[in-house]
Write an enzyme that holds these catalytic residues in place. Sequence first.
Site, short mmCIF file in Angstrom:
data_model
loop_
_atom_site.label_atom_id
_atom_site.label_comp_id
_atom_site.label_asym_id
_atom_site.label_seq_id
_atom_site.Cartn_x
_atom_site.Cartn_y
_atom_site.Cartn_z
N VAL A 78 0.38 -1.46 0.02
CA VAL A 78 0.12 0.13 -0.33
C VAL A 78 0.78 1.71 0.32
O VAL A 78 0.36 2.85 -0.30
CB VAL A 78 -0.56 -0.28 1.54
CG1 VAL A 78 -1.91 -1.49 1.24
CG2 VAL A 78 -0.11 0.54 2.55
N ARG A 79 2.14 0.97 -0.07
CA ARG A 79 3.15 2.02 0.04
C ARG A 79 2.69 3.04 -1.36
O ARG A 79 3.42 3.82 -1.89
CB ARG A 79 4.74 2.00 0.61
CG ARG A 79 4.43 1.35 2.12
CD ARG A 79 6.01 0.92 2.54
NE ARG A 79 5.75 0.82 3.70
CZ ARG A 79 6.64 0.41 4.31
NH1 ARG A 79 7.89 0.28 4.33
NH2 ARG A 79 7.12 0.19 5.46
N GLN A 87 -8.47 -4.28 0.93
CA GLN A 87 -8.79 -5.98 1.60
C GLN A 87 -9.83 -5.97 2.57
O GLN A 87 -10.08 -5.27 3.07
CB GLN A 87 -7.26 -4.93 2.46
CG GLN A 87 -6.47 -6.37 3.13
CD GLN A 87 -4.55 -5.65 3.44
OE1 GLN A 87 -5.10 -4.79 4.06
NE2 GLN A 87 -4.52 -6.74 3.99
N SER A 89 -11.53 -7.39 5.70
CA SER A 89 -11.03 -6.14 7.03
C SER A 89 -10.98 -7.03 8.23
O SER A 89 -10.99 -8.27 8.52
CB SER A 89 -12.40 -5.95 7.56
OG SER A 89 -12.04 -5.11 8.50
N ARG A 91 -11.54 -6.28 11.20
CA ARG A 91 -12.51 -5.78 11.75
C ARG A 91 -13.69 -6.48 12.02
O ARG A 91 -15.00 -6.66 13.33
CB ARG A 91 -12.86 -4.42 11.57
CG ARG A 91 -12.34 -3.02 12.11
CD ARG A 91 -12.67 -1.39 12.10
NE ARG A 91 -13.80 -1.43 12.75
CZ ARG A 91 -14.53 -0.42 12.81
NH1 ARG A 91 -14.75 0.43 11.36
NH2 ARG A 91 -15.34 -0.72 13.46
N ASN A 157 -2.49 0.89 -12.81
CA ASN A 157 -2.49 1.95 -14.51
C ASN A 157 -1.44 0.80 -14.83
O ASN A 157 -0.29 0.83 -14.29
CB ASN A 157 -3.03 3.13 -14.34
CG ASN A 157 -1.64 3.76 -14.09
OD1 ASN A 157 -0.47 3.46 -14.23
ND2 ASN A 157 -2.43 5.28 -13.20
N HIS A 163 6.72 0.79 -12.31
CA HIS A 163 7.13 1.51 -12.05
C HIS A 163 6.83 0.26 -10.00
O HIS A 163 8.45 0.19 -10.07
CB HIS A 163 6.69 2.64 -10.84
CG HIS A 163 7.60 3.53 -9.80
ND1 HIS A 163 6.58 3.85 -8.90
CD2 HIS A 163 9.17 3.92 -9.79
CE1 HIS A 163 8.00 4.13 -7.55
NE2 HIS A 163 8.84 4.56 -8.49
N ARG A 168 10.02 -3.74 -7.28
CA ARG A 168 9.91 -5.35 -6.07
C ARG A 168 9.75 -6.84 -6.74
O ARG A 168 10.10 -7.46 -6.22
CB ARG A 168 8.38 -4.84 -5.89
CG ARG A 168 7.43 -3.98 -5.45
CD ARG A 168 8.35 -3.59 -3.76
NE ARG A 168 7.94 -2.61 -3.29
CZ ARG A 168 8.00 -2.22 -1.91
NH1 ARG A 168 8.88 -2.81 -1.48
NH2 ARG A 168 7.28 -1.22 -1.23
#
Length: 228
Positions: A78-79, A87, A89, A91, A157, A163, A168
């Site tokens: 998520v960076r 994602q 949850s 919770r 996209n 990138h 990664r």
Amino acid sequence: MKVKLIKYTSEPERTVAMAARLCYSPVGAEELAEKMSDGQVEKLVKKIVKMGHASTLEHVSFTFAIEGISRVLTHQLVRHRIASYSQQSQRYVAEHDFEYILPPSIQKNETAAKKFTDLMQKIRTAYDELTQMGIPKEDARYVLANAAETKIVVTFNARSLQHFFSLRCCHRAQWEIRAMAYMMLKEVKNAAPLLFKNAGASCVATGVCPEGDMTCGMFDEMIKLREE
């Protein structure tokens, strides 16, 4: 780990070629898309990728369903800001018998593996006891480990994907997200081979390692890995 490309822009390479041609054409996008032959699309996309005319790649997107990964991985994922994430949850989804990711370095050490798995069971027990006390799942989850398995839907996209792969797919990237990146790369190469022909670690795309003194020194191996 499971990675599946579940949706992507129809005719992504034609869309990119149309967007690029529009910048220099007096006619509209619809007419351009209809008139360009497959050969013209291929030639133009290759030129775009080579020139780095990357803004045109932002018009196509790719959506992945990913399972069997850890929260360690998603904290890194998520960076990458130019992307969308949905994602599972903690919770609302009970984690009484959560699955977990066991790193290979721990798995191959019998003593370490036992220590790790024993701890996971203790965490499961603590989570169960807290929820049985009436503690809400959103609070009981505070005891859960980063190793806990999670599921996520991700949309990038094409420019952001390139990138992402440059960082990664690097040999120095953390092992789990690197493995996922290569699985994602394989998926998009099947969908848009021209757009992602040279995608991968920065050294593969440019011939230069950006890591400086921290280079892995494995340029030849990285080239072979990309071709696989």
